[in-house]
Scaffold this motif. Structure first.
Motif, PDB file in Angstrom:
ATOM      1  N   TYR A 113       0.778  -1.237   0.000  1.00 53.79           N
ATOM      2  CA  TYR A 113       0.000   0.000   0.000  1.00 53.79           C
ATOM      3  C   TYR A 113       0.814   1.293   0.000  1.00 53.79           C
ATOM      4  O   TYR A 113       0.312   2.322  -0.442  1.00 53.79           O
ATOM      5  N   ALA A 114       2.046   1.283   0.507  1.00 54.80           N
ATOM      6  CA  ALA A 114       2.817   2.527   0.583  1.00 54.80           C
ATOM      7  C   ALA A 114       3.301   2.943  -0.805  1.00 54.80           C
ATOM      8  O   ALA A 114       3.211   2.184  -1.774  1.00 54.80           O
ATOM      9  N   SER A 115       3.826   4.152  -0.899  1.00 52.73           N
ATOM     10  CA  SER A 115       4.354   4.645  -2.173  1.00 52.73           C
ATOM     11  C   SER A 115       5.454   3.727  -2.690  1.00 52.73           C
ATOM     12  O   SER A 115       6.179   3.095  -1.915  1.00 52.73           O
ATOM     13  N   ALA A 116       5.594   3.684  -4.012  1.00 52.37           N
ATOM     14  CA  ALA A 116       6.575   2.785  -4.624  1.00 52.37           C
ATOM     15  C   ALA A 116       7.987   3.058  -4.119  1.00 52.37           C
ATOM     16  O   ALA A 116       8.791   2.139  -3.970  1.00 52.37           O
ATOM     17  N   GLY A 117       8.301   4.305  -3.843  1.00 50.20           N
ATOM     18  CA  GLY A 117       9.642   4.649  -3.378  1.00 50.20           C
ATOM     19  C   GLY A 117       9.765   4.754  -1.874  1.00 50.20           C
ATOM     20  O   GLY A 117      10.758   5.311  -1.370  1.00 50.20           O
ATOM     21  N   ALA A 118       8.817   4.229  -1.129  1.00 53.04           N
ATOM     22  CA  ALA A 118       8.816   4.366   0.322  1.00 53.04           C
ATOM     23  C   ALA A 118      10.045   3.705   0.947  1.00 53.04           C
ATOM     24  O   ALA A 118      10.529   2.666   0.490  1.00 53.04           O
ATOM     25  N   VAL A 119      10.536   4.336   2.000  1.00 57.40           N
ATOM     26  CA  VAL A 119      11.646   3.793   2.789  1.00 57.40           C
ATOM     27  C   VAL A 119      11.091   3.384   4.151  1.00 57.40           C
ATOM     28  O   VAL A 119      10.332   4.134   4.777  1.00 57.40           O
ATOM     29  N   VAL A 120      11.479   2.191   4.594  1.00 54.37           N
ATOM     30  CA  VAL A 120      11.035   1.671   5.889  1.00 54.37           C
ATOM     31  C   VAL A 120      12.214   1.686   6.851  1.00 54.37           C
ATOM     32  O   VAL A 120      13.285   1.143   6.538  1.00 54.37           O
TER      33      VAL A 120
END
Length: 371
Positions: free
Chosen positions: A126-133
């Motif tokens: 669900y998060a943005s394609a470029g999301a950083v965790v």
């Protein structure tokens, strides 16, 4: 100063730890005024409130937060009000509403790999394609299995240097093809002839907890009740087994964990008991009126987070003493070394030992007559 309230408070129990500080310091390098941040597992609000405070280098444009425990949700709101920053964040369930559009996700690593799997699957989906965790934890509670779980959902997983016995894993580049969400998992327990459903955060998952198994040994001896409560229900096994044995009873399954409540509801439905069992997510039966339950079944935790502490059990005994009707019974299974009998007698009423094996004790406490 942050508080844990309404969760159990004690001198050796903190509302924040070094992992919170390390996560915030790591996030500071990535935050911009346009950042859309999701926070998962913010136990009492330390991460969310620090991001919103004037001390943060850059206040993100949006903050959404998920806490599994209702006590954590309430502690965040209480702490926010006390600090005067009670706006600027949304509290949401784990899922699309929490994560859609998020480009930075802060995670306090959970205790189990199953819970991390459920979180990772949701973030990657669900998060943005470029999301950083940024997933942080205490080194003594971390394992290489956590890297492997994150690696199933993200192409890059980079452990960072430890600091003050905490470490952050940085995950990025979500894998393009996501399998269907795996939770809740359902497994048929042949011993009980019961389908058990579990979300990742629930203790014991789809397995039968050995304390619950011992308490169920005494199911034939439990009284017929108009209203019975499975307090701290987990996956709802006790509620389901009692409901099946007593089809005329109204059964309530209650837990402070959103994952547990959802699991118990799924277990009830999977076994055709959804019309008999009511599931509530709440703290220590707070919504139940005094003197309304004839029977309460309890397998209390003896950990608070990662700390061994009897406070959770004591809080549940107090709640049982309030909710039980005069003459009502509390059936409790507990690790024998905890020596809960004096507390049960003080908070509920006369208590007898129903059974004991090398590890567990089952006690029956009877609420005294009013007046």
């Amino acid at each position: 100063m942050l508080r844990r309230y309404p969760d159990v408070e004690a001198a050796n129990l903190q509302a924040w730890d070094a992992t919170d500080v390390l996560l915030l310091d790591t996030a500071a390098e990535l935050l911009t005024p346009e950042s859309d941040v999701a926070v998962i597992g913010d136990r009492y609000g330390a991460l969310t409130l620090a991001l919103l405070s004037g001390n943060a280098p850059r206040v993100p444009a949006r903050i959404r937060v998920h806490q599994d425990l209702i006590t954590g949700e309430r502690a965040l709101r209480n702490n926010a009000a006390a600090l005067g920053v009670d706006v600027g964040f949304e509290q949401l369930p784990l899922g699309e509403g929490l994560l859609a559009g998020a480009d930075l996700v802060l995670v306090q690593l959970p205790k189990t790999l199953a819970e991390l799997e459920e979180i990772s699957a949701a973030v990657a989906r669900y998060a943005s394609a470029g999301a950083v965790v940024l997933a942080g934890g205490r080194v003594k509670h971390m394992s290489l299995g956590m890297n492997a779980v994150l690696g199933r959902y993200f192409e890059s997983v980079q452990p960072q240097l430890a600091r003050q016995k905490s470490r952050v894993l940085v995950a990025s580049r979500a894998r393009a093809v996501q399998p269907p969400p795996p939770y809740p998992v359902t497994e048929h327990n042949a011993e009980l002839d019961l389908d058990i459903c579990a979300h990742g955060a629930v203790f014991a998952g789809t397995k039968l907890d050995i304390g619950t198994r011992f308490l169920l040994h005494f199911l034939p001896d439990m009284p017929e009740a108009a209203t019975a409560v499975d307090l701290g229900c987990g996956t709802g096994v006790l509620a389901a087994m009692y409901a099946r044995a007593h089809p005329g009873a109204a059964v309530i399954a209650t837990d402070q964990s959103a994952s547990a409540a959802a699991s118990a509801a799924a277990t009830a439905s999977a076994n055709g008991l959804g019309g008999q069992i009511t599931v509530l997510q709440e703290d220590a039966m707070a919504s139940l009126p005094a003197g309304t339950a004839d029977l309460i079944l309890l397998n209390p935790p003896f950990h608070l987070g990662t700390s061994v502490h009897a406070g959770a059990g004591i809080k549940m005994f107090e709640a049982a003493g309030r909710v039980l009707a005069p003459g009502g019974e509390l059936w409790t299974v507990f690790n024998s070394h905890l020596r809960y009998i004096p507390a049960l007698e003080r908070l509920v009423g006369p208590t007898r030992i129903k059974g004991r094996n090398p590890k567990f004790t089952v006690a029956v406490s009877v609420k005294g007559q009013a007046g």
